[in-house]
Design an enzyme around this catalytic site. Structure first.
Site, short mmCIF file in Angstrom:
data_model
loop_
_atom_site.label_atom_id
_atom_site.label_comp_id
_atom_site.label_asym_id
_atom_site.label_seq_id
_atom_site.Cartn_x
_atom_site.Cartn_y
_atom_site.Cartn_z
N CYS A 95 0.83 -1.20 0.00
CA CYS A 95 0.00 0.00 0.00
C CYS A 95 0.86 1.25 0.00
CB CYS A 95 -0.91 -0.02 1.24
SG CYS A 95 -1.86 1.47 1.45
N CYS A 113 -0.26 4.15 2.20
CA CYS A 113 0.01 3.91 3.61
C CYS A 113 1.45 4.26 3.97
CB CYS A 113 -0.19 2.44 3.96
SG CYS A 113 -1.74 1.75 3.44
N ASP A 114 2.38 3.80 3.16
CA ASP A 114 3.77 3.73 3.60
C ASP A 114 4.78 4.57 2.84
OD1 ASP A 114 3.20 0.17 4.06
OD2 ASP A 114 2.79 1.85 5.41
#
Lengths: 309, 108
Positions: A134, A137-138
């Site tokens: 993701c 997300c990261d």
């Protein structure tokens, strides 16, 4: 003691939440069971640009929350649990989860799909420490670093472009020599100076002790092996439906997608399936929501027909 | 009501490393959906463990030094600190029962 409901919905992504909304508005006692984050795949999407009604796009998690709140307004309940089995019981369906049992007149399966893994050494060990599925997300944790992005479809390019907001360079590693991603995404990708393409290549190992330091690559045409030093690897190689526990109960294709009628009915009366988990899904948020609504309408009719009040 | 306190790069040492009791640090950022799901659970834990564990939040966008020092590469990440050292890490969204179990295990 199993909790009794008219309709149990498995999975709180757009399909499940739309089904929940329609079921609740049909005045059916409804619960949606979710094992992770409300919204499913869109919980991790920073901007959904193609859900109708949002000219500026909408944050995936915000959209999911809004869907949930709308359905809860009409009485839909949310429950936590990982569903492990569905069995017939007294003309109804017993849904077993990690956190309890539910007895339902009708079940709508909207469990969606989960990321495919590369299944190479180092991948699982370093998940959360440089291995990610993701970007939204990261990616922020890899500012000014060089990273790898694996895949050639919409997700790989869309999320890969997002990664370039932070990374100094994104190596897109694809096993073919052309992308499968949509035209608009391809245009953006090729125009982006931070994206470099590694064609005809696969990752054979993720390297690093405490965190990712690089990946081993193999060229599928020449057989050459190499090491690419990167701080992270973002993997976008497709999804598989969350239907393992339904094998043997419901008819599905080789990939695990559930066969349904135009009205989302499976072979088992009282069990329906909607969204990415069903065969021939177009895998869009709007389609999932449409499927969910259709399934709920059908489930409502089924209950009226089969359970004389 | 023991609401988790916001800490930052400047206050981290005092509030977490020098704290007399164990501390659970919630590393989060405003754009992170799963973080928004974990936060309410952390608030519930803050009430339940009031007096035993203190709970703080650190915005990783605004505080890259601390985030980087503890090798945060994915959020949400919950780190449990005891006597200035990280003794447990929970990466990614987990339901409350899981978080409690992991927290209890880290406190032993």
């Amino acid at each position: 003691m199993a909790q009794e409901y008219d309709i149990v919905i498995i999975g709180a992504g757009p399909a499940g939440l739309a089904a929940g909304l329609y079921a609740a508005r049909a005045r059916r006692k409804t619960i949606v069971l979710e094992r992770n984050v409300t919204g499913g795949q869109i919980a991790l999407t920073s901007v959904v640009e193609n859900y109708p009604g949002f000219p500026e796009g909408v944050n995936g998690f915000d959209l999911a929350q809004a869907m949930q709140q709308q359905a809860e307004k009409y009485g839909m309940e949310m429950g936590y649990g990982d569903v492990t089995a569905i069995e017939p019981k007294d003309g109804r369906h017993l849904v077993s989860t990690s956190d309890g049992e539910y007895l339902a007149k009708a079940v709508i399966i909207t469990g969606g799909a989960d990321y495919n893994r590369l299944n190479v050494p180092g991948e699982e060990r370093l998940t959360g420490r440089g291995v990610s599925y993701c970007a939204t997300c990261d990616a922020a944790f890899f500012k000014d670093q060089e990273v790898a992005v694996v895949g050639g479809g919409d997700a790989a390019i869309d999320e890969g472009l997002f990664v370039t907001r932070y990374a100094s360079k994104a190596y897109v590693i694809h096993r073919r020599d052309q992308l499968r991603a949509g035209k608009i995404l391809q245009e953006r990708a090729f125009a982006n100076p931070k994206m470099e393409f590694v064609w005809n290549a696969v990752v054979t190992e993720v390297l690093g002790e405490e965190a990712v330091t690089g990946v081993r690559l193999r060229n599928l045409v020449t057989g050459d092996e190499s090491t690419l030093p990167v701080g992270a690897i973002f993997i976008f190689i497709g999804l598989h439906p969350n239907s393992d526990y339904l094998k043997g109960l419901l008819r599905m294709d080789e990939g695990g997608h559930i066969y349904v009628t135009d009205w989302m009915e499976t072979d088992v009366p009282g069990i329906l399936a909607a969204g990415d988990i069903r065969v021939n899904s177009s895998r869009q948020v709007v389609s999932a929501a449409g499927d969910g609504a259709t399934a709920a309408i059908k489930a409502d009719h089924y209950i009226t027909d089969h359970f004389k009040e | 009501m023991a609401k988790p306190k916001e800490v930052n790069d400047a206050t981290f040492e005092q509030e977490v490393l020098k704290a007399p009791s164990p501390v659970m640090v919630d590393f989060w950022a405003p754009w992170c959906g799963p973080c928004r799901m974990v936060s309410p659970i952390v608030e519930e834990l803050a009430d339940e463990y009031d007096g035993k564990v203190s709970f703080v939040k650190l915005n990783t966008d605004d505080n890259p030094v601390t985030a980087s020092r503890y090798g945060i590469r994915s959020i949400p990440t919950l780190l449990v600190f005891k006597e200035g050292q990280p003794v447990g890490a929970i990466i990614g969204f987990r339901p409350k029962s899981d978080l409690k179990r992991r927290l209890d295990a880290a406190l032993v």
